[in-house]
Scaffold this active site. Structure first.
Site, mmCIF file in Angstrom:
data_model
loop_
_atom_site.group_PDB
_atom_site.id
_atom_site.type_symbol
_atom_site.label_atom_id
_atom_site.label_comp_id
_atom_site.label_asym_id
_atom_site.label_seq_id
_atom_site.Cartn_x
_atom_site.Cartn_y
_atom_site.Cartn_z
ATOM 1 N N LYS A 19 26.182 122.915 5.452
ATOM 2 C CA LYS A 19 25.173 123.472 6.350
ATOM 3 C C LYS A 19 23.983 124.010 5.575
ATOM 4 O O LYS A 19 24.139 124.837 4.667
ATOM 5 C CB LYS A 19 25.806 124.599 7.182
ATOM 6 C CG LYS A 19 24.855 125.333 8.112
ATOM 7 C CD LYS A 19 24.514 124.530 9.368
ATOM 8 C CE LYS A 19 23.407 125.179 10.168
ATOM 9 N NZ LYS A 19 23.868 126.019 11.255
ATOM 10 N N HIS B 103 29.384 122.713 17.002
ATOM 11 C CA HIS B 103 28.630 123.822 16.368
ATOM 12 C C HIS B 103 29.086 125.137 17.002
ATOM 13 O O HIS B 103 28.708 125.452 18.134
ATOM 14 C CB HIS B 103 27.133 123.632 16.586
ATOM 15 C CG HIS B 103 26.291 124.669 15.896
ATOM 16 N ND1 HIS B 103 25.195 124.347 15.128
ATOM 17 C CD2 HIS B 103 26.368 126.023 15.852
ATOM 18 C CE1 HIS B 103 24.647 125.445 14.657
ATOM 19 N NE2 HIS B 103 25.340 126.491 15.089
ATOM 20 N N ASP C 199 26.642 126.331 19.778
ATOM 21 C CA ASP C 199 26.071 127.445 19.008
ATOM 22 C C ASP C 199 26.536 128.776 19.593
ATOM 23 O O ASP C 199 25.815 129.775 19.520
ATOM 24 C CB ASP C 199 24.548 127.375 18.942
ATOM 25 C CG ASP C 199 23.979 128.235 17.809
ATOM 26 O OD1 ASP C 199 24.742 128.648 16.918
ATOM 27 O OD2 ASP C 199 22.761 128.507 17.838
HETATM 28 O O1 DOR Z 1 21.116 132.432 17.784
HETATM 29 C C1 DOR Z 1 21.684 132.156 16.736
HETATM 30 N N1 DOR Z 1 22.765 132.841 16.320
HETATM 31 N N2 DOR Z 1 21.209 131.164 15.982
HETATM 32 C C2 DOR Z 1 21.682 130.919 14.769
HETATM 33 O O2 DOR Z 1 21.172 130.047 14.126
HETATM 34 C C3 DOR Z 1 22.763 131.746 14.196
HETATM 35 C C4 DOR Z 1 23.548 132.391 15.231
HETATM 36 C C5 DOR Z 1 24.401 133.519 14.688
HETATM 37 O O3 DOR Z 1 25.108 133.304 13.704
HETATM 38 O O4 DOR Z 1 24.363 134.599 15.260
HETATM 39 ZN ZN ZN Z 2 24.505 128.333 14.929
#
Ligand code: DOR
Ligand code: ZN
Length: 344
Positions: free
Chosen positions: A99, A13, A247
């Site tokens: 997604k 991710h 992430d």
């Molecule tokens: O903290 C986050 N940033 N959570 C997400 O779900 C998206 C991501 C982003 O794209 O900045």
């Molecule tokens: Zn994310």
């Protein structure tokens, strides 16, 4: 000085963005990981196979010469997703997964799904073709507290989808609560859950430590200590359902240090160092390879990587920032701070 040699990990991710940020951030992920599931929440979002193929090309052009790295692309689901295009894109090897962003749940999710039943025909096609569904697991509504959004998603979206589509395989992304850990455990083989470094290392106090800390703000937001402990137990258990997904979400500094700051923590430069710290603290270094390099490929039905990486318990200092020429800079996780581990 401890060392740990494992199969080269993957990041299941990651956010690479596009344009000038893309070029600056891709090399960090490619240095540590062999493959990464690339999130499609660009502006405009990556909603079809042609856009995903073009984006994949741009990512490949951002790789330093000679880098062995494979981006795995995802389709951003909308109320109007073309199921035939998704199925074709998956058959042609462009899409690895699709997604689900509930509309307005997070960064660039304004085109996301407004009600889950609107995509039931898409989910049926995905179940049929064995295309995994990757979920941003937050339900957003005026009646839901921001810290309860994950539980809201489990009750109102995830469990109904699992019941209605019994062969659909689902990854709940960036788990943040004990309830999310439990729901992954309750669906072995069918469900996976990615876990970020920040949700393993910090609880929600970190957002308010001595003042407001915009660089500790991500979505789903950090939770209470008892949830962090449940995530650490899950990640270090070695259980097949839990795997690495950073992430990593770069935003320019001025967009985070702002009146309405963006959500996201840019962890790519120190991802493995951050995770291995958790496994070392938990006395679970022998299970790091399962979490980082084996469980993800098993879920995605891909072979594990043949190359190896060695992590060394040797202190290093993290960069203060990453410059994006003509646009500003991005602060990485642990900016300017020491970390205990290095990647050899
Ligand atoms: O903290 C986050 N940033 N959570 C997400 O779900 C998206 C991501 C982003 O794209 O900045
Ligand atoms: Zn994310």
């Amino acid at each position: 000085m401890r060392t740990l040699t494992i199969r080269r990990p993957d990041d299941w991710h990651v956010h690479f963005r596009d344009g000038p940020i893309l070029a600056q951030v891709v090399p960090f992920t490619a240095r540590q990981f062999a493959r990464a599931i690339v999130m499609p929440n660009l502006v405009p979002p990556v909603t079809n196979a042609a856009m995903a193929a073009a984006y994949r090309e741009r990512i490949m052009r951002a790789l330093p010469p000679g880098t062995d790295f494979t981006p795995l692309m995802t389709c951003y689901l909308t109320d109007g997703t073309d199921a035939a295009d998704l199925v074709r894109g998956h058959r042609d090897g462009i899409f690895t997964a699709a997604k689900l962003y509930p509309a307005h749940a997070t960064t660039n999710s304004g085109h996301g799904v407004t009600a889950i039943d609107k995509i039931y025909p898409i989910l049926a096609a995905m179940e049929e073709r064995e295309i995994p569904l990757l979920a941003h697991g937050e339900f957003v509504g005026a009646d839901i507290d921001v810290f309860d959004r994950e539980r809201g998603f489990i009750d109102r979206v995830l469990l109904p989808v699992l019941a209605r589509f019994p062969r659909l395989r689902v990854v709940m992304e960036h788990l943040t609560t004990a309830e999310a850990v439990a729901v992954v455990r309750a669906h072995p083989g069918r469900m996976g859950g990615t876990i970020t470094p920040q949700h393993l290392l910090f609880n929600r106090n970190a957002i308010f430590e001595g003042g407001l800390r915009p660089h500790m703000y991500c979505l789903p937001v950090l939770k209470r200590e008892k949830h962090r402990l449940a995530l650490r137990a899950a990640a270090t258990s070695g259980e097949a359902g839990f795997f690495l997904g950073t992430d990593s979400a770069p935003h320019l500094r001025h967009l985070k240090e702002a009146d309405c700051g963006c959500a996201g923590i840019f962890s790519a430069p120190v991802a493995l160092q951050a995770y291995v710290k958790v496994f070392a603290q938990e006395g679970a270094l022998d299970r790091f390879e399962a979490f980082a390099s084996l469980n993800g490929p098993t879920f995605y039905r891909l072979p594990p990587n043949e190359q190896r990486v060695t992590l060394v318990e040797k202190a290093a200092r993290v960069a203060e920032n990453i410059a994006v020429p003509n646009h500003g800079d991005i602060l990485p996780l642990f900016a300017g701070q020491p970390v205990d581990w290095s990647v050899d």
